[in-house]
Design an enzyme around this catalytic site. Sequence first.
Site, PDB file in Angstrom:
ATOM      1  N   ASP A  56     -17.085  -3.282 -32.303  1.00 64.73           N
ATOM      2  CA  ASP A  56     -16.844  -4.629 -32.819  1.00 64.73           C
ATOM      3  C   ASP A  56     -17.877  -5.513 -32.142  1.00 64.73           C
ATOM      4  O   ASP A  56     -17.692  -5.931 -30.987  1.00 64.73           O
ATOM      5  CB  ASP A  56     -15.425  -5.081 -32.488  1.00 64.73           C
ATOM      6  CG  ASP A  56     -15.138  -6.494 -32.978  1.00 64.73           C
ATOM      7  OD1 ASP A  56     -15.654  -6.871 -34.046  1.00 64.73           O
ATOM      8  OD2 ASP A  56     -14.398  -7.213 -32.288  1.00 64.73           O
ATOM      9  N   GLU A 113     -18.863  -2.915 -37.190  1.00 67.97           N
ATOM     10  CA  GLU A 113     -18.435  -3.948 -38.123  1.00 67.97           C
ATOM     11  C   GLU A 113     -19.659  -4.622 -38.716  1.00 67.97           C
ATOM     12  O   GLU A 113     -20.565  -5.029 -37.989  1.00 67.97           O
ATOM     13  CB  GLU A 113     -17.553  -4.981 -37.440  1.00 67.97           C
ATOM     14  CG  GLU A 113     -17.009  -6.006 -38.421  1.00 67.97           C
ATOM     15  CD  GLU A 113     -15.999  -6.937 -37.789  1.00 67.97           C
ATOM     16  OE1 GLU A 113     -14.815  -6.576 -37.728  1.00 67.97           O
ATOM     17  OE2 GLU A 113     -16.418  -8.014 -37.338  1.00 67.97           O
ATOM     18  N   ASP A 153     -10.868  -7.589 -29.118  1.00 69.13           N
ATOM     19  CA  ASP A 153     -12.146  -6.938 -29.437  1.00 69.13           C
ATOM     20  C   ASP A 153     -12.023  -5.421 -29.321  1.00 69.13           C
ATOM     21  O   ASP A 153     -12.601  -4.681 -30.107  1.00 69.13           O
ATOM     22  CB  ASP A 153     -13.252  -7.439 -28.494  1.00 69.13           C
ATOM     23  CG  ASP A 153     -13.325  -8.948 -28.453  1.00 69.13           C
ATOM     24  OD1 ASP A 153     -13.962  -9.531 -29.338  1.00 69.13           O
ATOM     25  OD2 ASP A 153     -12.706  -9.534 -27.551  1.00 69.13           O
TER      26      ASP A 153
END
Length: 175
Positions: free
Chosen positions: A7, A68, A141
């Site tokens: 992430d 991501e 996160d």
Amino acid sequence: MRVLGVDPGLTRCGVGVVEGVPGRPCTLIAYYVVYTDPADELPLRLLHLDQSLNKLVAEHQPESVAVERVFSQHNVRTVMGTAQASGIAVLAGARAGLPVQTYTPSEVKAAVTGSGQADKAQMTAMVTRLLRLAEPPKPADAADALALAICHVWRGGTRSKLAAAADRARRGGAR
């Protein structure tokens, strides 16, 4: 399949490692958050992120990396840092010779919760449940990185098989 999920973020970059096969529950291997100091110069922050991700790839030996995909945000400064961190994550996988796949936040949410509109609390709750954890991974996160890895195991495994079958068909059809 062992997947390292990232992430991306310049100040906080979530990293999660899971093992699994499509259609079955995944197993948690580890999760981390790589922090960089906003007071440091950008090159030093990116270097720290690069070194940290390379170390984690070498330590955990994933078969692939899921990152991501950066999407448009209203705050240009935030999206720039996220995009730079994303590039470092993609590079870490490529440097190790691993396949790298990117997923939009809504793809990850849909894979993990069944709804592309899930909020952070729902995502964290589902990651906790799917990995059979005693408590939620923190900060968010880390949970998001684990969700990316789970998404890749479940969707990326299928994508890889379809791509391999298509490649075999192309090669077989070209004879």
